[in-house]
Design a protein around this motif. Structure first.
Motif, short mmCIF file in Angstrom:
data_model
loop_
_atom_site.label_atom_id
_atom_site.label_comp_id
_atom_site.label_asym_id
_atom_site.label_seq_id
_atom_site.Cartn_x
_atom_site.Cartn_y
_atom_site.Cartn_z
N LYS A 184 0.82 -1.21 0.00
CA LYS A 184 0.00 0.00 0.00
C LYS A 184 0.86 1.26 0.00
O LYS A 184 0.57 2.22 -0.73
CB LYS A 184 -0.95 -0.01 1.20
CG LYS A 184 -2.02 -1.08 1.10
CD LYS A 184 -3.10 -0.91 2.16
CE LYS A 184 -2.59 -1.19 3.56
NZ LYS A 184 -3.68 -1.14 4.55
N ASP A 188 0.92 4.22 -2.87
CA ASP A 188 0.62 5.61 -2.52
C ASP A 188 1.78 6.54 -2.82
O ASP A 188 1.58 7.73 -3.11
CB ASP A 188 0.24 5.71 -1.04
CG ASP A 188 -1.12 5.08 -0.75
OD1 ASP A 188 -1.95 4.99 -1.67
OD2 ASP A 188 -1.35 4.66 0.41
N GLY A 192 -0.76 6.77 -6.56
CA GLY A 192 -1.77 5.85 -7.06
C GLY A 192 -1.46 5.38 -8.46
O GLY A 192 -0.58 5.91 -9.14
N ASN A 218 -5.65 4.16 -5.08
CA ASN A 218 -4.63 4.31 -4.05
C ASN A 218 -4.21 2.93 -3.55
O ASN A 218 -4.67 1.91 -4.06
CB ASN A 218 -5.13 5.21 -2.92
CG ASN A 218 -6.35 4.64 -2.20
OD1 ASN A 218 -6.58 3.43 -2.20
ND2 ASN A 218 -7.15 5.51 -1.59
#
Length: 359
Positions: A184, A188, A192, A218
């Motif tokens: 993640k 980010d 994105g 994202n």
């Protein structure tokens, strides 16, 4: 443009108060070492960054099999074989990267959810990435036959590497791993990733859906996208195609948007990279710096993504599994290490093997 996860009329609502299944099922980001190539985008101008960031990459000790019965090195001496794993850590804390706060491996607590064999050609002008479905039924040394992702759960990185080496006959030079927190944060860090979902799908496991359309996702949304397999026509095979599509897109964005003209973006990605990824302690700082420089010109078109050839699905010992195509695999692995994969693809490749259809 539809919003991520927009629901359809008539879809079942997410169970009230239900806790979403833990999102430890991660996917590998980009080519791991190729991300370090960003520090070489200015040739010498950001060389200071490579000195700084290679020191920050977390090293994992004792990841290789503790015996001498390993395959010999094949092909050109300059080629490198990486085994890259996305780990279902089942931990609320990061398990990889310099910000890790939980153990990478505890017996029975983690499985390798995404597994890719990365071959870097000796001249560094080509790279080949072969995804191995997590449900592939294989012999696991000392444990009999099981799904390949169980090898990490049973014995951590050494048993996972041992299993892959015995399956392929390819000696693994280096190991890299990332968990969902790292996935993640890396997504980010580039602002994105824009992906197109070609048809409506609903994931009965995650209780969310995607309408056909284009999304800028994202990290949280991209994780939902790449981990979906329920509701896709070919289940895990379509999930692999999505993962590979994501990697291509992420690679293009990293090479295009983050460049000499945006040094702050380079730093953001490198910060996220070192926070997220762990590598074996045999990968020295000097080797990382050399890779960073050698991979500076690697483009998306230079990277071939494919899936290990599969003969069929089956049901063994109460488990849904996939059976590898032994005939095709027997010729595939030598073709990889001898840099003959384009010839192999011309002879054997098809849409399923190349993972070219994204749903």
């Amino acid at each position: 443009m539809p919003g991520p996860g927009d629901r359809f009329p008539g879809w079942p609502p997410r169970p009230a108060g239900a806790r979403r299944r833990r999102r430890g099922r991660a996917v590998l980001v980009f080519l791991v070492v190729a991300a370090l190539g960003l520090v070489a985008l200015t040739a010498g101008g950001l060389w200071w960054a490579s000195e700084h960031y290679t020191d920050r990459v977390e090293r994992l000790p004792n990841v290789f099999p503790h015996h001498n019965d390993r395959p010999d090195k094949q092909g050109d001496d300059g080629a490198l074989n990486f085994l890259v794993a996305g780990i279902d850590s089942r931990s609320d804390l990061p398990t990889t990267g310099k910000n890790s706060k939980a153990d990478l491996w505890k017996p029975g607590a983690q499985r390798s959810d995404t597994l890719m064999l990365l071959h870097l050609a000796a001249d560094r002008h080509k790279a080949y990435v072969v995804s191995v479905p997590r449900d592939t039924w294989v012999p696991i040394p000392g444990h009999g036959d099981a799904k390949i992702n169980a090898s990490f759960s049973l014995g951590g990185p050494p048993l996972l590497i041992d299993t892959v080496e015995k399956l392929t006959g390819i000696r693994i030079d280096h190991f890299a791993v990332i968990d969902w927190d790292g996935f993640k944060s890396l997504t980010d860090s580039v602002g994105g990733v824009t992906l197109t979902v070609p048809q409506d799908t609903y994931d009965t496991e995650q209780h969310r859906g995607w309408k056909a359309g284009t999304y800028t996702m994202n990290g949280e949304e991209a994780l939902d996208y790449v981990r979906q397999r329920h509701g896709l026509p070919r289940s895990d095979f379509d999930r692999i195609a999505r993962q590979q599509n994501f990697l291509r897109t992420l690679m293009s964005k990293m090479r295009g948007d983050i460049s000499f003209t945006n040094p702050g973006g380079v730093i953001d990605v490198l910060d996220a990279f070192t926070d997220a990824v762990s590598v074996d302690d045999q990968l020295s700082n000097s080797e990382l710096r050399t890779l960073a420089f050698d991979l500076r010109d690697l483009k998306t078109r230079d990277v071939t993504f494919m899936t290990a050839p599969i003969a069929r699905s089956d049901f063994i010992k109460g488990q849904s599994v996939v059976i590898m195509d032994r005939a095709k695999s027997k010729s595939l692995w030598p073709a990889i290490v001898q840099d003959r994969l384009p010839d192999w693809i011309r002879q054997h490749g098809d849409a399923d093997v190349l993972g070219s259809t994204v749903r």
